[in-house]
Design a protein around this motif. Structure first.
Motif, PDB file in Angstrom:
ATOM      1  N   ALA A  83       0.807  -1.227   0.000  1.00  0.00           N
ATOM      2  CA  ALA A  83       0.000   0.000   0.000  1.00  0.00           C
ATOM      3  C   ALA A  83       0.835   1.270   0.000  1.00  0.00           C
ATOM      4  N   THR A  84       1.966   1.276   0.701  1.00  0.00           N
ATOM      5  CA  THR A  84       2.799   2.483   0.747  1.00  0.00           C
ATOM      6  C   THR A  84       3.195   2.977  -0.641  1.00  0.00           C
ATOM      7  N   PRO A  85       3.675   2.104  -1.553  1.00  0.00           N
ATOM      8  CA  PRO A  85       4.034   2.624  -2.883  1.00  0.00           C
ATOM      9  C   PRO A  85       2.843   3.149  -3.665  1.00  0.00           C
ATOM     10  N   VAL A  86       1.662   2.586  -3.415  1.00  0.00           N
ATOM     11  CA  VAL A  86       0.456   3.045  -4.111  1.00  0.00           C
ATOM     12  C   VAL A  86       0.106   4.461  -3.663  1.00  0.00           C
ATOM     13  N   ILE A  87       0.210   4.731  -2.365  1.00  0.00           N
ATOM     14  CA  ILE A  87      -0.042   6.084  -1.859  1.00  0.00           C
ATOM     15  C   ILE A  87       0.933   7.076  -2.486  1.00  0.00           C
ATOM     16  N   LEU A  88       2.195   6.704  -2.586  1.00  0.00           N
ATOM     17  CA  LEU A  88       3.195   7.605  -3.166  1.00  0.00           C
ATOM     18  C   LEU A  88       2.979   7.789  -4.666  1.00  0.00           C
ATOM     19  N   GLN A  89       2.611   6.733  -5.365  1.00  0.00           N
ATOM     20  CA  GLN A  89       2.313   6.869  -6.798  1.00  0.00           C
ATOM     21  C   GLN A  89       1.175   7.854  -7.011  1.00  0.00           C
ATOM     22  N   ARG A  90       0.137   7.734  -6.196  1.00  0.00           N
ATOM     23  CA  ARG A  90      -1.023   8.613  -6.348  1.00  0.00           C
ATOM     24  C   ARG A  90      -0.697  10.045  -5.938  1.00  0.00           C
ATOM     25  N   SER A  91       0.343  10.227  -5.133  1.00  0.00           N
ATOM     26  CA  SER A  91       0.736  11.560  -4.662  1.00  0.00           C
ATOM     27  C   SER A  91       1.610  12.303  -5.659  1.00  0.00           C
ATOM     28  N   GLU A  92       2.125  11.597  -6.667  1.00  0.00           N
ATOM     29  CA  GLU A  92       3.112  12.186  -7.562  1.00  0.00           C
ATOM     30  C   GLU A  92       2.577  13.425  -8.282  1.00  0.00           C
ATOM     31  N   ALA A  93       1.309  13.414  -8.648  1.00  0.00           N
ATOM     32  CA  ALA A  93       0.727  14.558  -9.369  1.00  0.00           C
ATOM     33  C   ALA A  93       0.766  15.825  -8.527  1.00  0.00           C
ATOM     34  N   ASP A  94       0.699  15.677  -7.208  1.00  0.00           N
ATOM     35  CA  ASP A  94       0.700  16.833  -6.319  1.00  0.00           C
ATOM     36  C   ASP A  94       2.089  17.170  -5.781  1.00  0.00           C
ATOM     37  N   LEU A  95       2.888  16.154  -5.482  1.00  0.00           N
ATOM     38  CA  LEU A  95       4.184  16.386  -4.844  1.00  0.00           C
ATOM     39  C   LEU A  95       5.333  16.488  -5.832  1.00  0.00           C
ATOM     40  N   GLY A  96       5.128  16.036  -7.047  1.00  0.00           N
ATOM     41  CA  GLY A  96       6.212  16.020  -8.012  1.00  0.00           C
ATOM     42  C   GLY A  96       6.810  14.637  -8.135  1.00  0.00           C
ATOM     43  N   SER A  97       7.783  14.521  -8.969  1.00  0.00           N
ATOM     44  CA  SER A  97       8.364  13.230  -9.336  1.00  0.00           C
ATOM     45  C   SER A  97       8.803  12.427  -8.122  1.00  0.00           C
TER      46      SER A  97
END
Length: 533
Positions: free
Chosen positions: A250-264
């Motif tokens: 689940a942790t990588p999924v949260i980070l993948q979904r955050s990329e649009a807001d946080l950047g690469s």
């Protein structure tokens, strides 16, 4: 208008990585909020039942991927509530592994010697029983006897079980109704709460973004307590520092979904997933041969028929845990009990590729004579996460437990050969002199599976192949740390709970320093949470 809450530190998940972080930060004076996607159940709530809606389905998360399925905890306490409490330390050679990288995958700062003090710290906080043959189950004793007959060795497993309280009911995976299992609900979690940490169950984190003042904004949905497909609310919380510990699925999924807001995101987010090299073989014991060859009998003329009696794994063969052996030829073989609800589904018919039909029915009629052997080999970090689902870590298929995820796992020849070698050892031990017939796992129908997912956001020295530096901070995103199994670089050849916990303990001084640098009034130095369980 929705009001955004504020806290010093937001912890996502309450398993080993999350509970340990919550305790140290709260004990150090920080305002800590923990968001846990599962329910908060305790001993009085745990049921000995497989029915939909029982504790068994409420506290598990079973996600089917492409070539790999992941079974994990989904409750306050995470995997510690559903695990079998085996707590070995990783062998020394594990920290020198290279996999297919051609160079050491662990950070240079971490070796078995440098991690040992943190292993010791965990042992101060979670009561771990020293190996003792008096505590081995009958199934464990049978495995030890078969190993001895084959000229192999076997060892009792260190475990976090209070043997004076344990009733040998073998329902550990449904949560311990007798509080004999030293889950995090017996130590770190009550200690964190006593210092002011707030734990919110049924809160599923979706993504992170940035608030105007530079804090991280954590977006969550509130999940219905009966049907996890239903969302009954949502909200946001701003935090100066975030600790992600939602699990390697689940942790990588949260980070993948955050990329649009946080950047690469770092390249390694959602890559290099390891299933800890896990695999099941199910042996159907020949009761007469067990009696005649091994000389075993447990009374009333019964030689074995004890698959269901006792507790989780108590005995392992560590003959192949030799650092002088080549990589991908080292593994452990561990006696295991899987309850009928899962074991009957997963068991492969000996000498056949049939998962169901008349042969499977005949096999099921003898389930009391089963002996399940759990392999943990060195896999090659082949797993990759595809695009995240709209919400959560998976597309929910049923009210509870079952989902379809975006993980793809295609094992390389290195992994396949290691499994084949371990399969051969299991067969050599258990089929010798007709003691049993072994059903070897095959990936052909349902793929591989794991109950110990690792490495999807791993620590390392190389920014190209590790998402985190050796402090567990996410590369390029200061103030975000990852402390769950996803931070472990690769397969450990043993049960990973002790290592995940030790790494989380090791990360805490640095996380406290980072929180202080971000304006949190917090200190490090809380004692082990003894006596809070």
């Amino acid at each position: 208008m929705t009001t955004t809450e504020r806290t010093d530190v937001l912890v996502v998940g309450s398993g080993f990585g999350g509970a340990i972080a919550a305790y140290h930060l709260a004990a150090g004076g920080a305002a800590v909020t923990v968001l846990e996607r599962g329910p908060w159940l305790s001993a009085r709530d745990f049921e000995h039942d497989f029915l939909l809606g029982s504790s068994y389905t409420r506290i598990f998360d079973f996600v089917v991927g492409d070539g790999m399925s992941v079974l994990g905890g989904n409750c306050v306490g995470g995997g510690s509530v559903v695990y079998f409490s085996a707590m070995p330390r990783a062998p020394r050679f594990v920290f020198e592994r290279q996999g297919s990288l051609g160079r050491r995958m662990w950070p240079s700062a971490i070796t078995r010697d440098t991690l040992d003090p943190w292993y010791d710290r965990v042992a101060e906080s979670i009561r771990i029983s020293k190996p003792d043959w008096n505590h081995a189950t009958y199934a464990g004793g049978l495995w030890a006897a078969a190993c001895h007959h084959a000229g192999r060795t076997a060892n009792p497993l260190p475990s976090a079980v209070d043997h004076d309280t344990c009733t040998n009911c073998n329902w550990m995976m449904a949560g311990c109704a007798f509080d004999a299992k030293q889950s995090l609900q017996r130590n770190y979690i009550p200690a964190a709460v006593s210092h002011g940490a707030e734990i919110r169950p049924l809160h599923e984190v979706q993504k992170l973004s940035r608030a105007e003042d530079g804090r991280y904004r954590v977006h969550y949905n509130v999940i219905d307590e009966v049907d996890y497909r239903e969302q009954v609310g949502s909200g946001t919380i701003d935090a100066k520092l975030v600790v992600l510990a939602a699990g390697a699925g689940a942790t990588p999924v949260i980070l993948q979904r955050s990329e649009a807001d946080l950047g690469s995101m770092p390249h390694a987010v959602g890559r290099y997933f390891s299933g800890n090299g896990e695999r099941l073989n199910t042996a159907v014991m020949n009761e007469d041969r067990v009696r005649d060859v091994l000389g075993l009998e447990r009374g009333d003329g019964i030689a074995y028929e004890a698959n269901h009696i006792g507790k989780g794994p108590t005995v392992a063969s560590w003959d192949r845990l030799d650092g002088s052996l080549p990589e991908f030829t080292r593994y452990s073989l561990e006696q295991l009990y899987f309850p009928p609800g899962l074991g009957t589904i997963l068991a492969q018919v000996p000498g056949s590729t049939d998962w169901f039909g008349p042969a499977k029915k005949r096999m099921l009629s003898r389930w009391r004579s089963w002996l399940t052997i759990f392999q943990m080999i060195e896999d090659d970090n082949e797993g990759v996460f595809g695009p995240p689902p709209p919400t959560g870590n998976a597309m929910r298929i049923s009210q509870q437990m079952l989902g379809r995820g975006a993980l793809s796992y295609q094992p390389r020849d290195t992994t396949l050969r290691a499994w084949a070698m371990a399969d051969g050892d299991v067969a050599d031990i258990l089929e010798r002199d007709g003691i049993a017939e072994v059903g070897t796992w095959t990936n052909d129908l349902v793929g591989a599976y794991t109950v110990h997912p690792l490495a999807s956001c791993r620590i390392g020295d190389d920014p190209g192949t590790s998402a985190l530096d050796d402090t567990h901070e996410l590369r390029g995103h200061p103030g975000i740390f990852v402390t769950d199994g996803s931070a472990v670089p690769g397969a450990l050849t043993v049960n990973p709970a002790m290592t995940i916990a030790a790494l989380a303990e090791r990360a805490m001084p640095g996380i406290v320093d980072a929180a202080r640098a971000r304006g949190v009034d917090v200190s490090y130095g809380a004692p082990a949470p003894i006596g809070n369980g």
